[in-house]
Design a protein around this motif. Structure first.
Motif, PDB file in Angstrom:
ATOM      1  N   CYS A 187      38.802 107.693  60.800  1.00 37.33           N
ATOM      2  CA  CYS A 187      38.552 106.285  61.141  1.00 37.33           C
ATOM      3  C   CYS A 187      39.841 105.461  61.022  1.00 37.33           C
ATOM      4  O   CYS A 187      40.807 105.894  60.377  1.00 37.33           O
ATOM      5  N   PRO A 188      39.874 104.269  61.659  1.00 37.90           N
ATOM      6  CA  PRO A 188      41.058 103.412  61.514  1.00 37.90           C
ATOM      7  C   PRO A 188      41.266 102.941  60.070  1.00 37.90           C
ATOM      8  O   PRO A 188      40.291 102.685  59.344  1.00 37.90           O
ATOM      9  N   ILE A 189      42.547 102.864  59.717  1.00 41.93           N
ATOM     10  CA  ILE A 189      42.945 102.471  58.355  1.00 41.93           C
ATOM     11  C   ILE A 189      43.927 101.317  58.471  1.00 41.93           C
ATOM     12  O   ILE A 189      44.905 101.401  59.231  1.00 41.93           O
ATOM     13  N   ILE A 190      43.680 100.247  57.717  1.00 42.75           N
ATOM     14  CA  ILE A 190      44.653  99.152  57.627  1.00 42.75           C
ATOM     15  C   ILE A 190      45.151  99.075  56.187  1.00 42.75           C
ATOM     16  O   ILE A 190      44.345  99.027  55.246  1.00 42.75           O
ATOM     17  N   GLU A 191      46.468  99.088  56.029  1.00 44.00           N
ATOM     18  CA  GLU A 191      47.106  98.948  54.715  1.00 44.00           C
ATOM     19  C   GLU A 191      47.349  97.456  54.469  1.00 44.00           C
ATOM     20  O   GLU A 191      47.912  96.778  55.331  1.00 44.00           O
ATOM     21  N   VAL A 192      46.917  96.975  53.325  1.00 43.86           N
ATOM     22  CA  VAL A 192      47.053  95.547  52.997  1.00 43.86           C
ATOM     23  C   VAL A 192      47.916  95.374  51.752  1.00 43.86           C
ATOM     24  O   VAL A 192      47.711  96.076  50.740  1.00 43.86           O
ATOM     25  N   HIS A 193      48.870  94.453  51.833  1.00 43.40           N
ATOM     26  CA  HIS A 193      49.599  94.001  50.639  1.00 43.40           C
ATOM     27  C   HIS A 193      49.578  92.486  50.604  1.00 43.40           C
ATOM     28  O   HIS A 193      49.852  91.833  51.623  1.00 43.40           O
ATOM     29  N   ILE A 194      49.279  91.964  49.456  1.00 41.26           N
ATOM     30  CA  ILE A 194      49.212  90.511  49.292  1.00 41.26           C
ATOM     31  C   ILE A 194      50.612  89.917  49.419  1.00 41.26           C
ATOM     32  O   ILE A 194      50.825  88.915  50.105  1.00 41.26           O
ATOM     33  N   SER A 195      51.564  90.535  48.750  1.00 43.75           N
ATOM     34  CA  SER A 195      52.948  90.052  48.796  1.00 43.75           C
ATOM     35  C   SER A 195      53.698  90.743  49.933  1.00 43.75           C
ATOM     36  O   SER A 195      53.243  91.765  50.468  1.00 43.75           O
ATOM     37  N   ASN A 196      54.832  90.175  50.282  1.00 43.07           N
ATOM     38  CA  ASN A 196      55.696  90.820  51.277  1.00 43.07           C
ATOM     39  C   ASN A 196      56.558  91.857  50.557  1.00 43.07           C
ATOM     40  O   ASN A 196      57.610  91.528  49.999  1.00 43.07           O
ATOM     41  N   ILE A 197      56.111  93.095  50.593  1.00 42.48           N
ATOM     42  CA  ILE A 197      56.788  94.144  49.812  1.00 42.48           C
ATOM     43  C   ILE A 197      58.240  94.337  50.274  1.00 42.48           C
ATOM     44  O   ILE A 197      59.076  94.798  49.495  1.00 42.48           O
ATOM     45  N   HIS A 198      58.546  93.943  51.499  1.00 35.44           N
ATOM     46  CA  HIS A 198      59.921  94.121  52.023  1.00 35.44           C
ATOM     47  C   HIS A 198      60.877  93.046  51.526  1.00 35.44           C
ATOM     48  O   HIS A 198      62.092  93.190  51.662  1.00 35.44           O
ATOM     49  N   ALA A 199      60.328  91.987  50.964  1.00 38.47           N
ATOM     50  CA  ALA A 199      61.172  90.915  50.416  1.00 38.47           C
ATOM     51  C   ALA A 199      61.286  91.042  48.895  1.00 38.47           C
ATOM     52  O   ALA A 199      61.815  90.138  48.241  1.00 38.47           O
ATOM     53  N   ARG A 200      60.779  92.156  48.360  1.00 38.88           N
ATOM     54  CA  ARG A 200      60.799  92.339  46.898  1.00 38.88           C
ATOM     55  C   ARG A 200      61.759  93.475  46.524  1.00 38.88           C
ATOM     56  O   ARG A 200      62.647  93.814  47.299  1.00 38.88           O
ATOM     57  N   GLU A 201      61.588  94.044  45.346  1.00 41.15           N
ATOM     58  CA  GLU A 201      62.508  95.086  44.864  1.00 41.15           C
ATOM     59  C   GLU A 201      62.528  96.258  45.853  1.00 41.15           C
ATOM     60  O   GLU A 201      61.524  96.570  46.479  1.00 41.15           O
ATOM     61  N   SER A 202      63.672  96.955  45.922  1.00 37.10           N
ATOM     62  CA  SER A 202      63.817  98.017  46.928  1.00 37.10           C
ATOM     63  C   SER A 202      62.801  99.145  46.720  1.00 37.10           C
ATOM     64  O   SER A 202      62.391  99.777  47.692  1.00 37.10           O
ATOM     65  N   PHE A 203      62.354  99.386  45.475  1.00 32.81           N
ATOM     66  CA  PHE A 203      61.382 100.477  45.276  1.00 32.81           C
ATOM     67  C   PHE A 203      60.037 100.177  45.918  1.00 32.81           C
ATOM     68  O   PHE A 203      59.208 101.080  46.078  1.00 32.81           O
ATOM     69  N   ARG A 204      59.809  98.904  46.299  1.00 32.31           N
ATOM     70  CA  ARG A 204      58.549  98.563  46.978  1.00 32.31           C
ATOM     71  C   ARG A 204      58.674  98.656  48.498  1.00 32.31           C
ATOM     72  O   ARG A 204      57.713  98.440  49.228  1.00 32.31           O
ATOM     73  N   HIS A 205      59.867  98.954  48.995  1.00 29.06           N
ATOM     74  CA  HIS A 205      60.056  98.916  50.450  1.00 29.06           C
ATOM     75  C   HIS A 205      59.460 100.134  51.152  1.00 29.06           C
ATOM     76  O   HIS A 205      59.102 100.055  52.319  1.00 29.06           O
ATOM     77  N   HIS A 206      59.385 101.264  50.433  1.00 26.27           N
ATOM     78  CA  HIS A 206      58.813 102.455  51.057  1.00 26.27           C
ATOM     79  C   HIS A 206      57.328 102.591  50.720  1.00 26.27           C
ATOM     80  O   HIS A 206      56.920 102.422  49.574  1.00 26.27           O
ATOM     81  N   SER A 207      56.552 102.894  51.772  1.00 25.79           N
ATOM     82  CA  SER A 207      55.126 103.163  51.590  1.00 25.79           C
ATOM     83  C   SER A 207      54.809 104.549  52.103  1.00 25.79           C
ATOM     84  O   SER A 207      55.175 104.892  53.235  1.00 25.79           O
ATOM     85  N   TYR A 208      54.086 105.334  51.297  1.00 23.10           N
ATOM     86  CA  TYR A 208      53.608 106.644  51.760  1.00 23.10           C
ATOM     87  C   TYR A 208      52.449 106.505  52.743  1.00 23.10           C
ATOM     88  O   TYR A 208      52.085 107.479  53.405  1.00 23.10           O
ATOM     89  N   VAL A 209      51.865 105.304  52.808  1.00 22.95           N
ATOM     90  CA  VAL A 209      50.647 105.107  53.607  1.00 22.95           C
ATOM     91  C   VAL A 209      50.943 104.591  55.011  1.00 22.95           C
ATOM     92  O   VAL A 209      50.249 104.931  55.978  1.00 22.95           O
ATOM     93  N   SER A 210      51.993 103.780  55.149  1.00 23.83           N
ATOM     94  CA  SER A 210      52.198 103.026  56.403  1.00 23.83           C
ATOM     95  C   SER A 210      52.204 103.909  57.641  1.00 23.83           C
ATOM     96  O   SER A 210      51.640 103.536  58.677  1.00 23.83           O
TER      97      SER A 210
END
Ligand code: CA2
Length: 149
Positions: A95-118
């Protein structure tokens, strides 16, 4: 036609609205759930809304969703950046999957920039605050209509 969407939330999201409002806003997870149920009712979507701090709960719920859901909205929280197991479980879902983040993970610490899910998600929402959840459901409603046709 009634459809089911699982809205899954990872570790520490139970603290939403209770700490760090500058990053995550003032809405609680109960408020987010109410928003999701309101949008779900508008689209005849049954919402299964869950949160856990445990990786294995999330994996078990994704496997349950694989059998029962027509769509998944997931905020894996910190597991976004660490969990191959959650990615593998999602990969097994058709089924379709949407990944949601409340904050902009790309504007935060570099360890948050990579997602295994995206790369296995139909879409990614980040930085829209808790408004990202109803937006994800609106998008899933469209994607589920396309699958049904
Ligand atoms: O922006 C998001 O939605 C995140 O998935 C939230 C995670 C974070 O690890 C991701 O990088 C981005 C953290 C969830 C913790 O939520 C809290 C809420 C209020 C107070 C403390 C933590």
């Amino acid at each position: 036609m009634s459809r089911t969407v699982y809205v899954l939330n990872g570790p520490n999201l139970n603290l939403l609205g209770k700490r760090e409002p500058d990053i995550y806003g003032h809405e609680t997870l109960n408020d987010v759930e109410a928003d999701c149920r309101r949008i779900g009712a508008q689209h005849n979507i049954e919402i299964v809304f869950r949160q856990s701090n445990a990786e294995h709960d999330l994996i078990n719920w994704i496997q349950e969703a694989r059998e029962q859901a027509d769509g998944i909205a997931i905020n894996p929280a910190a597991y976004t950046h660490t969990s191959v197991a959650i990615r593998d479980a999602l990969s097994a879902c058709e089924c379709p999957i949407i990944e949601v983040h409340i904050s902009n993970i790309h504007a935060r610490e570099s360890f948050r920039h990579h997602s295994y899910v995206s790369s296995i998600a139909s879409g990614v929402i980040a930085g829209f605050g808790t408004q990202g959840y109803p937006i994800a459901l609106e998008r899933l409603a469209v994607l589920m209509d396309q699958v049904a046709k």
